[in-house]
Scaffold this motif. Sequence first.
Motif, PDB file in Angstrom:
ATOM      1  N   GLN A 254      78.953  98.582  -8.192  1.00  0.00           N
ATOM      2  CA  GLN A 254      78.985 100.008  -8.501  1.00  0.00           C
ATOM      3  C   GLN A 254      79.416 100.235  -9.950  1.00  0.00           C
ATOM      4  O   GLN A 254      78.876 101.104 -10.652  1.00  0.00           O
ATOM      5  CB  GLN A 254      79.930 100.734  -7.539  1.00  0.00           C
ATOM      6  N   ASP A 255      80.417  99.458 -10.391  1.00  0.00           N
ATOM      7  CA  ASP A 255      80.846  99.558 -11.801  1.00  0.00           C
ATOM      8  C   ASP A 255      79.687  99.207 -12.734  1.00  0.00           C
ATOM      9  O   ASP A 255      79.492  99.849 -13.778  1.00  0.00           O
ATOM     10  CB  ASP A 255      82.031  98.621 -12.055  1.00  0.00           C
ATOM     11  N   ALA A 256      78.936  98.159 -12.366  1.00  0.00           N
ATOM     12  CA  ALA A 256      77.809  97.756 -13.198  1.00  0.00           C
ATOM     13  C   ALA A 256      76.759  98.858 -13.253  1.00  0.00           C
ATOM     14  O   ALA A 256      76.180  99.137 -14.317  1.00  0.00           O
ATOM     15  CB  ALA A 256      77.199  96.462 -12.654  1.00  0.00           C
ATOM     16  N   TYR A 257      76.526  99.514 -12.117  1.00  0.00           N
ATOM     17  CA  TYR A 257      75.538 100.602 -12.094  1.00  0.00           C
ATOM     18  C   TYR A 257      76.000 101.782 -12.944  1.00  0.00           C
ATOM     19  O   TYR A 257      75.208 102.360 -13.701  1.00  0.00           O
ATOM     20  CB  TYR A 257      75.301 101.046 -10.651  1.00  0.00           C
ATOM     21  N   GLU A 258      77.271 102.136 -12.833  1.00  0.00           N
ATOM     22  CA  GLU A 258      77.803 103.235 -13.650  1.00  0.00           C
ATOM     23  C   GLU A 258      77.698 102.892 -15.137  1.00  0.00           C
ATOM     24  O   GLU A 258      77.350 103.744 -15.968  1.00  0.00           O
ATOM     25  CB  GLU A 258      79.251 103.518 -13.262  1.00  0.00           C
ATOM     26  N   GLY A 259      78.020 101.636 -15.461  1.00  0.00           N
ATOM     27  CA  GLY A 259      77.915 101.215 -16.854  1.00  0.00           C
ATOM     28  C   GLY A 259      76.491 101.265 -17.354  1.00  0.00           C
ATOM     29  O   GLY A 259      76.225 101.692 -18.487  1.00  0.00           O
TER      30      GLY A 259
ATOM     31  N   VAL B 187      77.412  91.887 -21.723  1.00  0.00           N
ATOM     32  CA  VAL B 187      76.570  92.003 -22.913  1.00  0.00           C
ATOM     33  C   VAL B 187      77.445  92.351 -24.107  1.00  0.00           C
ATOM     34  O   VAL B 187      78.525  92.932 -23.950  1.00  0.00           O
ATOM     35  CB  VAL B 187      75.483  93.094 -22.729  1.00  0.00           C
ATOM     36  N   PRO B 188      77.028  92.016 -25.320  1.00  0.00           N
ATOM     37  CA  PRO B 188      77.797  92.396 -26.506  1.00  0.00           C
ATOM     38  C   PRO B 188      77.682  93.891 -26.782  1.00  0.00           C
ATOM     39  O   PRO B 188      76.799  94.572 -26.259  1.00  0.00           O
ATOM     40  CB  PRO B 188      77.152  91.571 -27.626  1.00  0.00           C
ATOM     41  N   HIS B 189      78.599  94.369 -27.624  1.00  0.00           N
ATOM     42  CA  HIS B 189      78.613  95.797 -27.946  1.00  0.00           C
ATOM     43  C   HIS B 189      77.330  96.219 -28.669  1.00  0.00           C
ATOM     44  O   HIS B 189      76.944  97.389 -28.614  1.00  0.00           O
ATOM     45  CB  HIS B 189      79.831  96.109 -28.826  1.00  0.00           C
ATOM     46  N   THR B 190      76.665  95.279 -29.325  1.00  0.00           N
ATOM     47  CA  THR B 190      75.439  95.591 -30.077  1.00  0.00           C
ATOM     48  C   THR B 190      74.179  95.370 -29.258  1.00  0.00           C
ATOM     49  O   THR B 190      73.080  95.359 -29.806  1.00  0.00           O
ATOM     50  CB  THR B 190      75.372  94.707 -31.342  1.00  0.00           C
TER      51      THR B 190
ATOM     52  N   ALA C 123      70.384  92.687 -18.200  1.00  0.00           N
ATOM     53  CA  ALA C 123      71.656  92.210 -17.670  1.00  0.00           C
ATOM     54  C   ALA C 123      71.972  92.873 -16.336  1.00  0.00           C
ATOM     55  O   ALA C 123      72.439  92.221 -15.391  1.00  0.00           O
ATOM     56  CB  ALA C 123      72.772  92.483 -18.683  1.00  0.00           C
ATOM     57  N   TYR C 124      71.718  94.181 -16.245  1.00  0.00           N
ATOM     58  CA  TYR C 124      71.999  94.877 -14.982  1.00  0.00           C
ATOM     59  C   TYR C 124      71.081  94.378 -13.876  1.00  0.00           C
ATOM     60  O   TYR C 124      71.531  94.160 -12.733  1.00  0.00           O
ATOM     61  CB  TYR C 124      71.831  96.384 -15.156  1.00  0.00           C
ATOM     62  N   ARG C 125      69.814  94.177 -14.165  1.00  0.00           N
ATOM     63  CA  ARG C 125      68.881  93.722 -13.138  1.00  0.00           C
ATOM     64  C   ARG C 125      69.246  92.314 -12.654  1.00  0.00           C
ATOM     65  O   ARG C 125      69.141  92.012 -11.459  1.00  0.00           O
ATOM     66  CB  ARG C 125      67.442  93.744 -13.672  1.00  0.00           C
ATOM     67  N   ARG C 126      69.656  91.463 -13.569  1.00  0.00           N
ATOM     68  CA  ARG C 126      70.092  90.117 -13.162  1.00  0.00           C
ATOM     69  C   ARG C 126      71.311  90.206 -12.259  1.00  0.00           C
ATOM     70  O   ARG C 126      71.409  89.513 -11.248  1.00  0.00           O
ATOM     71  CB  ARG C 126      70.394  89.269 -14.399  1.00  0.00           C
ATOM     72  N   MET C 127      72.259  91.053 -12.637  1.00  0.00           N
ATOM     73  CA  MET C 127      73.496  91.198 -11.863  1.00  0.00           C
ATOM     74  C   MET C 127      73.197  91.774 -10.481  1.00  0.00           C
ATOM     75  O   MET C 127      73.749  91.323  -9.466  1.00  0.00           O
ATOM     76  CB  MET C 127      74.463  92.108 -12.635  1.00  0.00           C
ATOM     77  N   HIS C 128      72.316  92.761 -10.427  1.00  0.00           N
ATOM     78  CA  HIS C 128      71.963  93.372  -9.144  1.00  0.00           C
ATOM     79  C   HIS C 128      71.250  92.372  -8.243  1.00  0.00           C
ATOM     80  O   HIS C 128      71.541  92.280  -7.036  1.00  0.00           O
ATOM     81  CB  HIS C 128      71.084  94.600  -9.381  1.00  0.00           C
TER      82      HIS C 128
END
Length: 256
Positions: free
Chosen positions: A49-54, A14-17, A26-31
């Motif tokens: 795990q990195d995605a969850y922490e992020g 995802v972008p910084h904004t 984005a996280y749900r799609r990745m999961h």
Amino acid sequence: MPNHLQNYYTVLGVPHTATLAEIEQAYRRMHARMHRRAAVDPAQNARLQDAYEGFQILADPRRRWAYDRLLQQEPESFAPPVRPPDPTKLILARAAPTARWVNWVLLACCLLFALDWGLPLREFANEEVLSRQIVSVGSSAANPQMAYDIATTNTKFRLPSAIAPRAREGQRLTVWQTPLLRVVRQVSSPASPDGAAPFQPYGGGLYSGPMALLPVALLGVSVVGVLPRRPPEVRVNTAVVGVLLWVVAVVLLLIF
């Protein structure tokens, strides 16, 4: 200890904004895409795990603010430039909660319209015509169209000029109107030479003919505006359109 701070924006793609809703999506799609493979693949599991922490950091406004400050201190080759948030998106995000409540109110108005339409009509028998006032309803001077505003003891309605002779001053009518909003649906003139068969007022009221599409459109717009996980711009746009439709409906109620 790693040499660089983990860039969770890159991990989540995802972008910084990105807004909170975009980050969560984005996280749900990745999961959903990786959780089965992560159960048997250590590399995929570590990435998830990195995605969850992020997600945990970026979904918390305070933690995200502190994380962004740290990310700005990274070398330019790693850390993306921090861009100022889009003012329009900020305004929409602030207005979205209020817009959702507006859509709930509009949805309640649709329920009122539905009850008014569905409940038995209220009958006024032996209504005396107190006044007949001619009005112009034409949209063009080249094609003028006239109608009559009829006032009886308990009701008011408008008749096209073609059937206005059925309701003359002093004549007795039977009028049927809705119980809540008092929309006149049908009129009967037993003493008229044309017979006692019921006829509709001008335009058929809010619940007949083309005007009946107005409450339906208002219902559709307000439902979209109250659905969960809607972007702020959808909530605001549906509230604006819904209010405009509601104003038109009120005007029609007052006129007809």
